[in-house]
Design a protein around this motif. Sequence first.
Motif, PDB file in Angstrom:
ATOM      1  N   GLN A 393       0.885  -1.350  -0.108  1.00 51.91           N
ATOM      2  CA  GLN A 393      -0.052  -0.036   0.018  1.00 51.91           C
ATOM      3  C   GLN A 393       0.826   1.233  -0.102  1.00 51.91           C
ATOM      4  O   GLN A 393       0.565   2.142  -0.541  1.00 51.91           O
ATOM      5  N   ILE A 394       2.001   1.188   0.849  1.00 49.35           N
ATOM      6  CA  ILE A 394       2.830   2.423   0.741  1.00 49.35           C
ATOM      7  C   ILE A 394       3.456   2.555  -0.648  1.00 49.35           C
ATOM      8  O   ILE A 394       3.811   3.893  -1.181  1.00 49.35           O
ATOM      9  N   MET A 395       3.920   1.369  -1.309  1.00 51.05           N
ATOM     10  CA  MET A 395       4.499   1.531  -2.488  1.00 51.05           C
ATOM     11  C   MET A 395       3.473   2.222  -3.450  1.00 51.05           C
ATOM     12  O   MET A 395       3.682   2.857  -4.360  1.00 51.05           O
ATOM     13  N   ALA A 396       2.276   1.643  -3.508  1.00 56.07           N
ATOM     14  CA  ALA A 396       1.300   2.139  -4.601  1.00 56.07           C
ATOM     15  C   ALA A 396       0.948   3.532  -4.271  1.00 56.07           C
ATOM     16  O   ALA A 396       0.723   4.266  -5.184  1.00 56.07           O
ATOM     17  N   ALA A 397       0.825   4.081  -2.893  1.00 54.92           N
ATOM     18  CA  ALA A 397       0.856   5.381  -2.827  1.00 54.92           C
ATOM     19  C   ALA A 397       2.046   6.399  -3.480  1.00 54.92           C
ATOM     20  O   ALA A 397       1.600   7.345  -3.927  1.00 54.92           O
ATOM     21  N   LEU A 398       2.978   5.830  -3.023  1.00 58.01           N
ATOM     22  CA  LEU A 398       4.253   6.476  -3.744  1.00 58.01           C
ATOM     23  C   LEU A 398       4.172   6.300  -5.279  1.00 58.01           C
ATOM     24  O   LEU A 398       4.569   7.546  -6.170  1.00 58.01           O
ATOM     25  N   ARG A 399       3.815   5.326  -5.793  1.00 60.40           N
ATOM     26  CA  ARG A 399       3.794   5.326  -7.253  1.00 60.40           C
ATOM     27  C   ARG A 399       2.464   6.106  -8.046  1.00 60.40           C
ATOM     28  O   ARG A 399       2.676   6.837  -8.901  1.00 60.40           O
ATOM     29  N   HIS A 400       1.590   6.241  -7.114  1.00 58.94           N
ATOM     30  CA  HIS A 400       0.535   7.244  -7.470  1.00 58.94           C
ATOM     31  C   HIS A 400       1.098   8.686  -7.616  1.00 58.94           C
ATOM     32  O   HIS A 400       0.729   9.777  -8.354  1.00 58.94           O
ATOM     33  N   LYS A 401       1.730   9.174  -6.456  1.00 57.33           N
ATOM     34  CA  LYS A 401       2.353  10.396  -6.340  1.00 57.33           C
ATOM     35  C   LYS A 401       3.346  10.748  -7.300  1.00 57.33           C
ATOM     36  O   LYS A 401       3.014  11.845  -8.114  1.00 57.33           O
ATOM     37  N   TYR A 402       4.193   9.925  -7.692  1.00 59.03           N
ATOM     38  CA  TYR A 402       5.214   9.954  -8.615  1.00 59.03           C
ATOM     39  C   TYR A 402       4.806   9.994  -9.979  1.00 59.03           C
ATOM     40  O   TYR A 402       5.613  10.633 -11.125  1.00 59.03           O
ATOM     41  N   SER A 403       3.910   9.216 -10.466  1.00 57.68           N
ATOM     42  CA  SER A 403       3.096   9.265 -11.607  1.00 57.68           C
ATOM     43  C   SER A 403       2.871  10.434 -12.379  1.00 57.68           C
ATOM     44  O   SER A 403       2.594  10.592 -13.514  1.00 57.68           O
ATOM     45  N   LYS A 404       2.715  11.655 -11.253  1.00 54.86           N
ATOM     46  CA  LYS A 404       2.179  12.920 -12.060  1.00 54.86           C
ATOM     47  C   LYS A 404       3.156  13.664 -12.351  1.00 54.86           C
ATOM     48  O   LYS A 404       3.208  14.955 -12.827  1.00 54.86           O
ATOM     49  N   ILE A 405       4.589  13.212 -12.129  1.00 59.09           N
ATOM     50  CA  ILE A 405       5.869  14.023 -12.541  1.00 59.09           C
ATOM     51  C   ILE A 405       6.261  13.535 -13.898  1.00 59.09           C
ATOM     52  O   ILE A 405       6.362  12.477 -14.229  1.00 59.09           O
ATOM     53  N   PRO A 406       6.001  14.469 -14.926  1.00 60.32           N
ATOM     54  CA  PRO A 406       6.492  14.101 -16.264  1.00 60.32           C
ATOM     55  C   PRO A 406       7.831  13.869 -16.583  1.00 60.32           C
ATOM     56  O   PRO A 406       8.750  14.560 -15.618  1.00 60.32           O
ATOM     57  N   GLY A 407       8.171  13.063 -17.389  1.00 59.36           N
ATOM     58  CA  GLY A 407       9.461  12.796 -17.952  1.00 59.36           C
ATOM     59  C   GLY A 407      10.453  12.079 -17.206  1.00 59.36           C
ATOM     60  O   GLY A 407      11.588  11.979 -17.413  1.00 59.36           O
ATOM     61  N   VAL A 408       9.824  11.285 -15.994  1.00 60.06           N
ATOM     62  CA  VAL A 408      10.509  10.593 -15.394  1.00 60.06           C
ATOM     63  C   VAL A 408      10.315   9.269 -15.145  1.00 60.06           C
ATOM     64  O   VAL A 408       8.937   8.810 -14.949  1.00 60.06           O
ATOM     65  N   ALA A 409      11.204   8.249 -15.410  1.00 55.31           N
ATOM     66  CA  ALA A 409      10.717   6.765 -15.488  1.00 55.31           C
ATOM     67  C   ALA A 409      11.336   6.266 -13.947  1.00 55.31           C
ATOM     68  O   ALA A 409      12.390   6.548 -13.479  1.00 55.31           O
ATOM     69  N   PHE A 410      10.147   5.542 -13.608  1.00 53.06           N
ATOM     70  CA  PHE A 410      10.488   4.816 -12.059  1.00 53.06           C
ATOM     71  C   PHE A 410      10.547   3.435 -12.015  1.00 53.06           C
ATOM     72  O   PHE A 410      10.008   2.713 -12.936  1.00 53.06           O
ATOM     73  N   LEU A 411      11.577   2.771 -11.227  1.00 50.60           N
ATOM     74  CA  LEU A 411      11.241   1.306 -11.222  1.00 50.60           C
ATOM     75  C   LEU A 411      11.425   1.145  -9.442  1.00 50.60           C
ATOM     76  O   LEU A 411      12.132   1.921  -8.785  1.00 50.60           O
ATOM     77  N   TYR A 412      10.523   0.140  -8.939  1.00 45.88           N
ATOM     78  CA  TYR A 412      10.131   0.301  -7.523  1.00 45.88           C
ATOM     79  C   TYR A 412      10.691  -1.123  -7.191  1.00 45.88           C
ATOM     80  O   TYR A 412      10.081  -2.252  -7.691  1.00 45.88           O
ATOM     81  N   HIS A 413      11.329  -1.531  -5.945  1.00 46.22           N
ATOM     82  CA  HIS A 413      11.831  -2.678  -5.522  1.00 46.22           C
ATOM     83  C   HIS A 413      11.796  -2.395  -4.052  1.00 46.22           C
ATOM     84  O   HIS A 413      11.563  -1.370  -3.453  1.00 46.22           O
ATOM     85  N   GLN A 414      12.447  -3.763  -3.608  1.00 38.36           N
ATOM     86  CA  GLN A 414      12.880  -3.657  -2.239  1.00 38.36           C
ATOM     87  C   GLN A 414      14.414  -4.154  -2.328  1.00 38.36           C
ATOM     88  O   GLN A 414      14.825  -4.616  -3.253  1.00 38.36           O
ATOM     89  N   PRO A 415      15.172  -3.405  -1.430  1.00 44.77           N
ATOM     90  CA  PRO A 415      16.702  -3.697  -1.777  1.00 44.77           C
ATOM     91  C   PRO A 415      17.194  -5.096  -2.142  1.00 44.77           C
ATOM     92  O   PRO A 415      18.014  -5.174  -3.000  1.00 44.77           O
ATOM     93  N   THR A 416      16.977  -5.864  -1.094  1.00 53.76           N
ATOM     94  CA  THR A 416      17.365  -7.529  -1.433  1.00 53.76           C
ATOM     95  C   THR A 416      16.763  -8.029  -2.720  1.00 53.76           C
ATOM     96  O   THR A 416      17.277  -8.677  -3.327  1.00 53.76           O
ATOM     97  N   GLN A 417      15.356  -7.653  -2.769  1.00 59.72           N
ATOM     98  CA  GLN A 417      14.580  -8.098  -4.002  1.00 59.72           C
ATOM     99  C   GLN A 417      15.185  -7.665  -5.008  1.00 59.72           C
ATOM    100  O   GLN A 417      15.429  -8.186  -6.306  1.00 59.72           O
ATOM    101  N   GLU A 418      15.809  -6.274  -5.385  1.00 58.20           N
ATOM    102  CA  GLU A 418      16.316  -5.851  -6.535  1.00 58.20           C
ATOM    103  C   GLU A 418      17.634  -6.749  -6.835  1.00 58.20           C
ATOM    104  O   GLU A 418      18.052  -7.026  -8.177  1.00 58.20           O
TER     105      GLU A 418
END
Length: 488
Positions: A393-418
């Motif tokens: 849920q926290i990751m989804a909230a951040l993804r929603h906030k950051y999706s409004k910033i144009p021209g930036v591509a994001f990848l979401y992980h956990q450190p060990t998972q990455e």
Amino acid sequence: MRRIEDILAVPVAVRGGRSILLRDIATVIPGRVSRHYQVHGNGLPAVAFMVFKQPSANTIDVVHGIDQKLARLKALLPAGAKIRKYYNQADIISEARNSLFHDLLMGALLAAAVLFFFMGTFRATLIVTAAIPITLLATLAIMRILGQTLNVITLSALTLAVGMVVDDAIVVTENVVRHLQSGRDRQTASLNGAAEIAGPDASGTFTTVAAFAPLLFLSGIAGLFVRPFGLVISVALLASLIVSLTFVPMLFGRTGVSGQRHAMGTPLLAWLDRVLQRALHFTFAHRGITILLTVLALGLGGLAAWLGPINVLPHIDEGAILIEYTMPPGTSLKESDRIGDILEREALAQPDIQTVYRRTGSPEHGSQIEGVNRGELTIKLLPRSSRTRTLDQIMAALRHKYSKIPGVAFLYHQPTQEKMDESLSGLPAIFGVTIFGTDLPELVTLAAEAEKIMARDPALSNIINNTRIKSPQIIVHPDPMELSRYGL
């Protein structure tokens, strides 16, 4: 050299017996090296360093040693400076270890309670229960010889083994008690009871070990995780067989356990026996229905396995989020830092977030060289018991906030998972699609179509189309006539 004058006085050559100094041929002015990165901690400028342990080192011991060193460094810091840990892998390991130790203890206590409920005698229950720690200690000793360590995987195997290792002891105990009930003395009942059941007991144990044996031969990344699990289970089962045929009969021969039992679970066992008798009569009388129901159950089980989700590793909550972001090539450090500040403020404004570490760009001699248009956020969450939302849920909230910033591509992980994703697929994700061809415009079109198709699947997220990140190119068209003049 402490002053500019010291640098100006440096000799650079000798001409006609006279030294030529740097001031004779150059001008030296104060300045600073161009920065290629910015580091922030909780919105403030910071100096960051990462510690990598040796492969054979113990993570918790390394972190403990670092904490001791940091405690000494705090006394040397200027006023207002603080030391913070923004990601600590030992937290995950300690939490998992403590949880598994708790589960291991609870499993042993519950096993003892169930044994007493059905066996009815305290001494017999104590004998069977004592087989659990002895078997586990023997397993740990063999693990040490085989070079296995206590980690999340081996502790999980030991936790599962608690319920399995008592089976052999229960079988031997039941047979010894049966001999005691027939009037034999303790010594004879223990010897005969163990000898009679040794063959069937060993057969059952070796059959279970054989079921886990294929795990020992798995290769690749999956083998690294599964082999220790199968090995520990197999060792624990074999150790329990030896304990049940030696330690358990010995205790029965030495203690005053009688064959009389008044178990609280006797009525339940009698009821289960009656239910079993009725079920057997039904299956014998209706063989066709029994076979049909069996085939149907197998079919439904196979269908569930085929359609169910399959993962290499289970989803875990590391208590941290790693967000990588990429801006168009050519973006200046100043602009990248401005965008990074926005990302940082948005993260710190979220509840359930404890600290935020941000790196934009990378140092020239760092372990990971990146352009100033790239960066990452390492977000440490509050402990799970203190959070109001789950990690997803926290990751989804951040993804929603950051999706409004144009021209930036994001990848979401956990450190060990990455790190695991990169080791499995060679990409910063568990799954990737590569499209080959010689026509670049056509490849861009196909990549966009593939992105649309994958975006419609709710099971997929973090979809990054690399063709959307434009890179400046220099296209060279050779002139054949000019090349021929040089014999090319």
